[in-house]
Write an enzyme that holds these catalytic residues in place. Structure first.
Site, PDB file in Angstrom:
ATOM      1  N   LEU A  35       0.814  -1.268  -0.026  1.00 43.70           N
ATOM      2  CA  LEU A  35       0.301  -0.004   0.103  1.00 43.70           C
ATOM      3  C   LEU A  35       0.662   1.297  -0.099  1.00 43.70           C
ATOM      4  CD1 LEU A  35      -2.849  -1.005   2.448  1.00 43.70           C
ATOM      5  CD2 LEU A  35      -2.677  -1.341   0.297  1.00 43.70           C
ATOM      6  N   HIS A  36       0.509   1.966  -0.797  1.00 41.25           N
ATOM      7  CA  HIS A  36       0.972   3.614  -0.860  1.00 41.25           C
ATOM      8  C   HIS A  36      -0.093   4.472  -0.583  1.00 41.25           C
ATOM      9  CE1 HIS A  36      -0.603   3.840  -4.977  1.00 41.25           C
ATOM     10  NE2 HIS A  36       0.017   2.915  -5.341  1.00 41.25           N
ATOM     11  N   HIS A  39      -3.313   3.961  -2.282  1.00 40.22           N
ATOM     12  CA  HIS A  39      -4.340   3.094  -1.731  1.00 40.22           C
ATOM     13  C   HIS A  39      -5.134   3.852  -0.574  1.00 40.22           C
ATOM     14  CE1 HIS A  39      -1.512   0.253  -3.594  1.00 40.22           C
ATOM     15  NE2 HIS A  39      -2.627  -0.004  -4.158  1.00 40.22           N
ATOM     16  N   GLN A  63      -4.273 -12.376 -12.768  1.00 43.01           N
ATOM     17  CA  GLN A  63      -4.046 -11.141 -13.487  1.00 43.01           C
ATOM     18  C   GLN A  63      -2.499 -10.804 -13.981  1.00 43.01           C
ATOM     19  OE1 GLN A  63      -5.887  -8.781 -10.307  1.00 43.01           O
ATOM     20  NE2 GLN A  63      -4.518  -7.043 -10.982  1.00 43.01           N
ATOM     21  N   GLU A 150      -8.053   6.236 -10.123  1.00 46.38           N
ATOM     22  CA  GLU A 150      -8.284   6.408 -11.708  1.00 46.38           C
ATOM     23  C   GLU A 150      -6.898   6.231 -12.384  1.00 46.38           C
ATOM     24  OE1 GLU A 150      -9.774  10.311 -12.198  1.00 46.38           O
ATOM     25  OE2 GLU A 150     -11.662   9.976 -11.926  1.00 46.38           O
ATOM     26  N   ASP A 152      -5.703   3.422 -12.767  1.00 50.68           N
ATOM     27  CA  ASP A 152      -5.753   2.349 -13.585  1.00 50.68           C
ATOM     28  C   ASP A 152      -7.359   2.567 -14.103  1.00 50.68           C
ATOM     29  OD1 ASP A 152      -3.508   0.521 -13.052  1.00 50.68           O
ATOM     30  OD2 ASP A 152      -4.174   0.677 -11.167  1.00 50.68           O
ATOM     31  N   GLN A 155      -9.322  -0.256 -16.068  1.00 46.98           N
ATOM     32  CA  GLN A 155      -9.749  -1.198 -15.099  1.00 46.98           C
ATOM     33  C   GLN A 155     -10.836  -0.626 -14.159  1.00 46.98           C
ATOM     34  OE1 GLN A 155      -7.046  -3.324 -11.817  1.00 46.98           O
ATOM     35  NE2 GLN A 155      -7.723  -1.737 -10.862  1.00 46.98           N
ATOM     36  N   SER A 188       3.013   0.814  -6.848  1.00 48.51           N
ATOM     37  CA  SER A 188       3.550  -0.220  -6.267  1.00 48.51           C
ATOM     38  C   SER A 188       5.033  -0.668  -7.098  1.00 48.51           C
ATOM     39  CB  SER A 188       3.060  -1.494  -5.932  1.00 48.51           C
ATOM     40  OG  SER A 188       1.912  -1.374  -5.097  1.00 48.51           O
ATOM     41  N   ARG A 189       4.937  -0.393  -8.443  1.00 46.75           N
ATOM     42  CA  ARG A 189       5.846  -0.688  -9.242  1.00 46.75           C
ATOM     43  C   ARG A 189       6.990   0.376  -9.151  1.00 46.75           C
ATOM     44  NH1 ARG A 189       5.064  -4.492 -13.409  1.00 46.75           N
ATOM     45  NH2 ARG A 189       3.011  -5.321 -13.487  1.00 46.75           N
TER      46      ARG A 189
END
Length: 283
Positions: A35-36, A39, A63, A150, A152, A155, A188-189
């Site tokens: 989490l960042h 989130h 996924q 938003e 993603d 998604q 997270s990346r």
């Protein structure tokens, strides 16, 4: 005080059944952990809009296209629980894998149309994995409202359509992307980037904003997209998968900003695939 961590559907339902009986509005924030601030902003929005809030943490194998990506995905459950403590969430649902995909599980949720563009061709099966696990989480939590970032955006639209088409009684709420001071979308990346890679990644948002400004002044997109790709490569991105202008409601491809639109960019830096999007004001 950290929220209780629930690992089984039985434990989860023991809580939600009581909350629903009391007429309380339940919100859910589906995550894969690590989490960042993005989130946490969703947890905050859920807390403001609901009586009870569940944050789910499940690294969904369905996924991921690359097994290495799945293996390397950060798993930080204890740290995540600590980060959520100030937000007063009521439960953290960290289901055991068999609670989501029990032995013999053979159902897939697929959303046509919205998944055929942008991320769809680059990540085959990804949105089926997302739609399937989110449908499960919606039904398991019995939430009234769900909160998604938003960042993603594709998604978000896929999940919204899935819930509508399947008559799942839940409101899917999109929340603004949370950014670093540089404009880089929190992800997270980003943890996988070296200091040099981070400097490169931070250039993405300024390139996007310039394109959005030009579109708002009535410029045609085709030339702007080519210039943006060249600029991104020049500042150090190793590959640009797409620079796309799409209708904000349908993801239909657009040649100009004659209607509410989103600008999407996906590019590689330092071996990390980064995605972002911003709204574009109609010209």
């Amino acid at each position: 005080m950290t929220a209780p961590i629930l690992r089984s559907l039985t434990e989860l339902r023991a809580n939600t059944t009581t909350w629903r009986r009391n007429g309380e509005v339940i919100g859910v924030v589906p995550t894969m952990g690590a989490l960042h601030e993005g989130h946490l902003s969703l947890a905050q929005a859920a807390k403001q809009g609901c009586d009870r809030v569940i944050v789910t943490i499940f690294v969904n194998p369905k996924q991921f296209n690359n097994p290495e990506d799945l293996a390397n995905y950060p798993r930080t459950e204890h740290e995540d629980a600590q980060k959520l403590a100030p937000y007063g969430v009521d439960a953290i649902y960290v289901p055991d894998p068999q609670e989501i995909y029990p032995e013999g599980f053979s159902t897939t949720v697929s959303v046509a149309g919205l998944t055929d563009v942008m991320e769809g061709p680059f990540r085959p099966g990804h949105f089926e994995g997302v739609a399937t696990v989110v449908a499960k989480l919606f039904l398991q939590t019995q939430a009234d409202r769900a909160y998604f970032g938003e960042k993603d955006y594709q998604q978000l639209l896929v999940v919204r359509r899935m819930a509508r088409d399947l008559n799942i009684p839940i409101e899917v709420i999109g929340c603004p992307t949370v950014r670093e001071p540089s404009g880089l979308a929190m992800s997270s990346r980003n943890l996988l980037l070296s200091p040099q890679g981070l400097e490169i990644a931070e250039q993405m948002n300024s390139v996007m904003r310039q394109v959005a400004d030009d579109l708002a002044e009535g410029a045609d997109f085709a030339m702007l997209a080519q210039d943006a790709k060249e600029t991104l490569l020049k500042v150090g991105f190793t590959e640009v998968e797409y620079v796309d202008l799409r209708c904000a409601e349908t993801l239909e491809s657009l040649s100009n900003a004659s209607q509410p639109a989103r600008l999407f960019v996906t590019a590689w830096a330092d071996g990390v695939r980064l995605i972002d999007n911003i709204p574009v004001n109609p010209a």
